[in-house]
Design a protein around this motif. Structure first.
Motif, PDB file in Angstrom:
ATOM      1  N   PRO A 186       3.309  -2.243 -11.344  1.00  0.00           N
ATOM      2  CA  PRO A 186       2.884  -2.609  -9.988  1.00  0.00           C
ATOM      3  C   PRO A 186       1.641  -1.843  -9.554  1.00  0.00           C
ATOM      4  O   PRO A 186       1.479  -0.660  -9.876  1.00  0.00           O
ATOM      5  CB  PRO A 186       4.090  -2.239  -9.125  1.00  0.00           C
ATOM      6  CG  PRO A 186       5.255  -2.335 -10.070  1.00  0.00           C
ATOM      7  CD  PRO A 186       4.736  -1.844 -11.388  1.00  0.00           C
ATOM      8  N   MET A 187       0.787  -2.544  -8.830  1.00  0.00           N
ATOM      9  CA  MET A 187      -0.476  -1.967  -8.378  1.00  0.00           C
ATOM     10  C   MET A 187      -0.494  -1.945  -6.845  1.00  0.00           C
ATOM     11  O   MET A 187      -0.436  -2.989  -6.203  1.00  0.00           O
ATOM     12  CB  MET A 187      -1.652  -2.802  -8.891  1.00  0.00           C
ATOM     13  CG  MET A 187      -1.786  -2.850 -10.398  1.00  0.00           C
ATOM     14  SD  MET A 187      -2.468  -1.326 -11.078  1.00  0.00           S
ATOM     15  CE  MET A 187      -4.193  -1.518 -10.664  1.00  0.00           C
ATOM     16  N   SER A 188      -0.573  -0.763  -6.275  1.00  0.00           N
ATOM     17  CA  SER A 188      -0.712  -0.655  -4.833  1.00  0.00           C
ATOM     18  C   SER A 188      -2.123  -1.062  -4.431  1.00  0.00           C
ATOM     19  O   SER A 188      -3.033  -1.178  -5.273  1.00  0.00           O
ATOM     20  CB  SER A 188      -0.441   0.779  -4.379  1.00  0.00           C
ATOM     21  OG  SER A 188      -1.469   1.638  -4.868  1.00  0.00           O
ATOM     22  N   PRO A 195       8.088 -11.150  12.319  1.00  0.00           N
ATOM     23  CA  PRO A 195       7.858  -9.719  12.579  1.00  0.00           C
ATOM     24  C   PRO A 195       8.145  -8.817  11.385  1.00  0.00           C
ATOM     25  O   PRO A 195       7.849  -7.616  11.456  1.00  0.00           O
ATOM     26  CB  PRO A 195       8.795  -9.416  13.748  1.00  0.00           C
ATOM     27  CG  PRO A 195       9.856 -10.469  13.690  1.00  0.00           C
ATOM     28  CD  PRO A 195       9.168 -11.696  13.158  1.00  0.00           C
ATOM     29  N   VAL A 196       8.674  -9.358  10.302  1.00  0.00           N
ATOM     30  CA  VAL A 196       8.852  -8.533   9.106  1.00  0.00           C
ATOM     31  C   VAL A 196       7.503  -8.051   8.581  1.00  0.00           C
ATOM     32  O   VAL A 196       7.429  -7.069   7.831  1.00  0.00           O
ATOM     33  CB  VAL A 196       9.616  -9.322   8.007  1.00  0.00           C
ATOM     34  CG1 VAL A 196       8.712 -10.355   7.334  1.00  0.00           C
ATOM     35  CG2 VAL A 196      10.204  -8.375   6.964  1.00  0.00           C
ATOM     36  N   HIS A 197       6.409  -8.709   9.014  1.00  0.00           N
ATOM     37  CA  HIS A 197       5.070  -8.322   8.560  1.00  0.00           C
ATOM     38  C   HIS A 197       4.459  -7.204   9.399  1.00  0.00           C
ATOM     39  O   HIS A 197       3.327  -6.782   9.138  1.00  0.00           O
ATOM     40  CB  HIS A 197       4.143  -9.538   8.586  1.00  0.00           C
ATOM     41  CG  HIS A 197       4.590 -10.658   7.704  1.00  0.00           C
ATOM     42  ND1 HIS A 197       5.129 -11.828   8.183  1.00  0.00           N
ATOM     43  CD2 HIS A 197       4.587 -10.786   6.358  1.00  0.00           C
ATOM     44  CE1 HIS A 197       5.439 -12.622   7.182  1.00  0.00           C
ATOM     45  NE2 HIS A 197       5.127 -12.016   6.065  1.00  0.00           N
ATOM     46  N   LEU A 198       5.168  -6.723  10.405  1.00  0.00           N
ATOM     47  CA  LEU A 198       4.633  -5.667  11.262  1.00  0.00           C
ATOM     48  C   LEU A 198       4.499  -4.340  10.518  1.00  0.00           C
ATOM     49  O   LEU A 198       5.340  -3.992   9.676  1.00  0.00           O
ATOM     50  CB  LEU A 198       5.543  -5.453  12.471  1.00  0.00           C
ATOM     51  CG  LEU A 198       5.444  -6.473  13.607  1.00  0.00           C
ATOM     52  CD1 LEU A 198       6.600  -6.291  14.583  1.00  0.00           C
ATOM     53  CD2 LEU A 198       4.109  -6.336  14.325  1.00  0.00           C
ATOM     54  N   ARG A 199       3.459  -3.595  10.840  1.00  0.00           N
ATOM     55  CA  ARG A 199       3.362  -2.185  10.454  1.00  0.00           C
ATOM     56  C   ARG A 199       3.929  -1.374  11.619  1.00  0.00           C
ATOM     57  O   ARG A 199       3.316  -1.302  12.691  1.00  0.00           O
ATOM     58  CB  ARG A 199       1.910  -1.808  10.171  1.00  0.00           C
ATOM     59  CG  ARG A 199       1.648  -0.312   9.953  1.00  0.00           C
ATOM     60  CD  ARG A 199       2.290   0.250   8.688  1.00  0.00           C
ATOM     61  NE  ARG A 199       1.763  -0.352   7.482  1.00  0.00           N
ATOM     62  CZ  ARG A 199       0.625   0.022   6.876  1.00  0.00           C
ATOM     63  NH1 ARG A 199      -0.117   0.998   7.383  1.00  0.00           N
ATOM     64  NH2 ARG A 199       0.237  -0.581   5.761  1.00  0.00           N
ATOM     65  N   ILE A 200       5.077  -0.778  11.418  1.00  0.00           N
ATOM     66  CA  ILE A 200       5.802  -0.131  12.509  1.00  0.00           C
ATOM     67  C   ILE A 200       4.979   0.996  13.134  1.00  0.00           C
ATOM     68  O   ILE A 200       4.909   1.127  14.368  1.00  0.00           O
ATOM     69  CB  ILE A 200       7.155   0.405  12.005  1.00  0.00           C
ATOM     70  CG1 ILE A 200       8.042  -0.753  11.512  1.00  0.00           C
ATOM     71  CG2 ILE A 200       7.855   1.203  13.106  1.00  0.00           C
ATOM     72  CD1 ILE A 200       8.390  -1.770  12.573  1.00  0.00           C
ATOM     73  N   ASP A 216      -1.839  -3.837   5.883  1.00  0.00           N
ATOM     74  CA  ASP A 216      -2.391  -3.994   4.535  1.00  0.00           C
ATOM     75  C   ASP A 216      -3.400  -5.142   4.500  1.00  0.00           C
ATOM     76  O   ASP A 216      -4.433  -5.058   3.825  1.00  0.00           O
ATOM     77  CB  ASP A 216      -1.271  -4.260   3.529  1.00  0.00           C
ATOM     78  CG  ASP A 216      -0.324  -3.076   3.384  1.00  0.00           C
ATOM     79  OD1 ASP A 216      -0.794  -1.929   3.461  1.00  0.00           O
ATOM     80  OD2 ASP A 216       0.881  -3.309   3.208  1.00  0.00           O
ATOM     81  N   LEU A 217      -3.094  -6.219   5.220  1.00  0.00           N
ATOM     82  CA  LEU A 217      -4.029  -7.340   5.287  1.00  0.00           C
ATOM     83  C   LEU A 217      -5.345  -6.899   5.927  1.00  0.00           C
ATOM     84  O   LEU A 217      -6.433  -7.226   5.425  1.00  0.00           O
ATOM     85  CB  LEU A 217      -3.403  -8.485   6.083  1.00  0.00           C
ATOM     86  CG  LEU A 217      -4.309  -9.687   6.364  1.00  0.00           C
ATOM     87  CD1 LEU A 217      -4.791 -10.324   5.073  1.00  0.00           C
ATOM     88  CD2 LEU A 217      -3.573 -10.707   7.224  1.00  0.00           C
ATOM     89  N   SER A 273       0.853  -1.189   0.000  1.00  0.00           N
ATOM     90  CA  SER A 273       0.000   0.000   0.000  1.00  0.00           C
ATOM     91  C   SER A 273       0.887   1.237   0.000  1.00  0.00           C
ATOM     92  O   SER A 273       2.114   1.137  -0.005  1.00  0.00           O
ATOM     93  CB  SER A 273      -0.893   0.011   1.239  1.00  0.00           C
ATOM     94  OG  SER A 273      -0.118   0.270   2.403  1.00  0.00           O
ATOM     95  N   ALA A 274       0.263   2.391   0.035  1.00  0.00           N
ATOM     96  CA  ALA A 274       1.020   3.646   0.079  1.00  0.00           C
ATOM     97  C   ALA A 274       1.668   3.866   1.439  1.00  0.00           C
ATOM     98  O   ALA A 274       2.365   4.867   1.636  1.00  0.00           O
ATOM     99  CB  ALA A 274       0.097   4.814  -0.254  1.00  0.00           C
TER     100      ALA A 274
END
Length: 696
Positions: A674-676, A226-231, A180-181, A169-170
């Motif tokens: 690519p599509m956001s 944890p790489v999937h975290l949104r900080i 994003d999920l 996402s942006a």
């Protein structure tokens, strides 16, 4: 004969059938090697004789198997299901006492071994059963009381299939994340009537650059990465001050550059770069004190996850010091229960706490994504994916080393599609260790995965029945099948799915042993049906009529390992494999067969009136494919998210490594742009396709 009998007693096959009417013998060397991995010495005739004597004596003296399964009656069953043969074979007068997981003690009548009604009040759960025979033999075993079936989807529904990393996402930091999920679930549930979002495994990866981008070869399946975290969604982010805030702002700026490189400059997704930024941010946030309520929540998480989390965090702390290959660590540290490991854990307590904190933060954001799906009205919600195994040098193989057969790798035997067989480089679980533990490793794994989701997809679900073991250093052709207690595996799966209220989906594509699909269907486990593989194989060989599809499945047009629907319809997938040198036959022949197959399906779609527009555009053909899927009785219809915008590129191209950017591509449109997530949500092409599944 002695070796064959010994192998049989341990579930090791001495022959296999790759196709009907064909039997292939397994070499004695392979059988001996596999038995050795099960701690059975069969290296000489004398050793075989001794091992056979011990195994047969143990079988003769045993009253019951280490884990016993007792199914409860289904809602439509008027009488209790029959008792397991091991129970009915007990001698009359055998005493049976149960200690339930709820803490209740139940002494059964002496006729209970042959009376299903005597077990009717036993609650679902994992209990302990003590048996004592009239001849004085006694045994304590695990008793799994399981529901007859796993939960079913509450209604027929459709949803998206997506590789989460590919959905930027942006606001994400160079790859799709848990925020994003949550956003995808909220938007698609509310706007498109979607009932689920199925994602790739989020298992914790092996640390160290370059990281293996495949989500199917993780360090641990018990905890997410944890790489999937949104900080920015970590609550402590708002309270960083001074120099820490400046450092975080600088990391955010670098993350924006990384995101732009993928979405605007055609760069590949770079997990190493993403994790470098996120880890630096998380180190800063770890120094921000937790508020009292947050601290209490963290302590609860530590207590709830217990030893499993402590082992997980300890492995990652040790890997920072000694590298990610625990087989190369100092000898004392290779044992998670050694004094050396305990001492190192204390010495590294701050790093152990850091990695425990990451697991907690990731769990919180997973819970948030699941909550967003429920609040959007999704019938099923987030569908998590369970990989078939773990890295041999990863956290799980270290923490549960007694449960794995070291020196073995799982894979697939040679078949019509791959004459060399496959070696996946993943150690198998030992069936004997699973049974002896009451399937504790499997139960714990399922409980962790089902914490925050409405369904679980099981990759290579046939592995609940048997797996192809390949001795280390041997070719895949030199392997053999090892059988698991499928009844126990299914019972544990049904029980944990019932507790979580979760649907279960089995990936049952490819060669499937006779009886497996029937056993899965009996327990309510959905299969996976892909349009291009569904043909009348027992008759005309033509595309299977929609009404002939099974109802118990997720019906879809493609998967992450297959060409997108646009690439399939245009033949671009054949050209791609040709450019990469993957074709085993002349290009012209491959293209001719591919055109014939596509033409047969398009003719079927036309005959059924599913191509009403009639001008034969690729986009209309894709819509017709999904109209066809809706004509089937499938309980769930999965839309491959890249199909909605005409993406040509597969996420993974089996048989390639560095020749193709597997697991590193963002979702893109038909031109490869690519599509956001924001562009996807606004895409007219996406909405035209989804109007087929969710008319307004």
């Amino acid at each position: 004969m002695g070796l064959a009998r010994l192998a049989e007693l341990h579930g090791v096959a001495t022959a296999y059938s790759p196709s009907p009417g064909v039997t292939v013998p397994v070499s004695d060397d392979t059988v001996v090697g596999v038995l050795a991995a099960l701690d059975v010495d069969a290296s000489t005739p004398v050793a075989v004789s001794d091992a056979l004597s011990r195994a047969e004596a143990a079988a003769a003296s045993r009253l019951l198997p280490p884990t016993l399964v007792l199914w409860s009656a289904g809602t439509e069953e008027a009488v209790p299901p029959p008792l397991p043969p091991a129970l009915t074979a007990l001698a009359p007068g055998t005493t049976l006492r149960i200690e339930t997981e709820q803490g209740e003690s139940i002494e059964l009548p002496r006729t209970a071994h042959d009376d299903p009604a005597a077990w009717a009040r036993l609650p679902l759960g994992v209990h302990r059963l003590a048996a004592e025979a009239p001849d004085g033999r006694a045994q304590n075993v695990t008793l799994v009381r399981a529901p007859a079936r796993v939960p079913a989807p509450p209604a027929r529904t459709h949803g998206f299939l997506v590789q989460l990393y590919s959905l930027l996402s942006a606001r994400s930091w160079g790859m799709g994340d848990l925020a994003d999920l949550a956003d995808l679930a909220a938007w698609s549930g509310r706007t498109l009537g979607a009932g689920f979002v199925q994602i790739n495994p989020l298992h914790a990866g092996v640390p160290g650059a370059p990281v293996d981008p495949s989500p199917y070869r993780p360090s641990s399946r018990r905890f997410p990465d944890p790489v999937h975290l949104r900080i920015e969604d970590v609550p402590e982010y708002a309270y960083a001050r001074g120099a820490d805030r400046e450092r975080l702002d600088a990391l955010v700026a670098r993350a924006a550059e990384l995101r732009a490189s993928v979405l605007e400059e055609d760069a590949l997704i770079d997990r190493d770069a993403v994790w470098e930024l996120k880890r630096a941010a998380l180190e800063i946030l770890a120094a921000v004190p937790l508020a009292p309520g947050r601290l209490a929540g963290y302590w609860d998480f530590l207590a709830d996850r217990g030893t499993a989390l402590e082992d997980h965090a300890t492995w990652y702390a040790l890997a920072e010091v000694h590298g990610p290959r625990w087989s190369e660590w100092p000898a004392g540290l290779r044992d998670p229960r050694s004094e050396e490991t305990a001492e190192a854990r204390g010495r590294l307590r701050d790093r152990v706490d850091f990695h425990s904190r990451l697991a907690w933060l990731t769990d919180e954001q997973l819970a948030g994504a699941s909550r967003a799906a429920r609040e959007a009205g999704m019938a099923v919600g987030i569908v998590h994916d369970l990989a078939v195994g773990v890295h041999p040098d990863g956290a799980d193989a270290w923490a549960q080393r007694d449960a794995f057969a070291h020196g073995m790798s799982i894979g697939a035997p040679p078949d019509a599609f791959n004459a060399l067989g496959q070696d996946w480089g993943l150690p198998p679980w030992r069936p004997d260790a699973l049974a002896a533990s009451g399937y504790a490793p499997f139960r714990g794994l399922l409980q962790g995965l089902l914490r925050h989701g409405g369904a679980l997809r099981i990759d290579h679900v046939m592995g609940l029945f048997r797996l192809w073991w390949v001795p280390q250093g041997q070719r895949p052709t030199s392997g053999t099948y090892v059988r698991y207690d499928a009844e126990a595996m299914l019972a544990v799966l049904a029980l944990e799915a019932h507790r979580a209220g979760a649907v279960v989906i089995g990936e049952d594509l490819g060669t499937v042993e006779p009886g497996v699909r029937e056993a899965l269907e009996r327990r309510g486990i959905l299969g996976t049906s892909v349009l291009w593989f569904e043909r009348d194989w027992d008759g005309t060989g033509q595309p299977l009529a929609p009404e002939s599809w099974r109802a118990g499945c997720v019906a879809t047009a493609t998967t992450h390992d297959l060409p997108s629907t646009a690439a399939r319809l245009t033949g671009e997938h054949v050209e791609l494999r040709h450019r990469l040198g993957l074709l085993t036959r002349p290009l012209e022949r491959e293209q001719a067969e591919d055109r014939t197959e596509v033409a047969e399906w398009l003719a079927t779609l036309t005959r059924l009136g599913l191509l009403p527009e009639g001008d034969g555009s690729e986009e209309e053909d894709i819509r017709a494919v999904y109209r066809f899927l809706l004509r089937t009785p499938a309980r769930m219809v999965g839309v491959w998210l890249p199909d909605t915008v005409g993406d040509r590129r597969p996420q993974n191209l089996p048989g390639t490594w560095d020749q193709y950017p597997n697991w590193r591509l963002p979702v893109a449109d038909a031109a490869g742009r690519p599509m956001s997530l924001e562009r996807l949500a606004a895409s007219p092409r996406l909405h035209r396709l989804m109007s087929v599944l969710h008319p307004r």
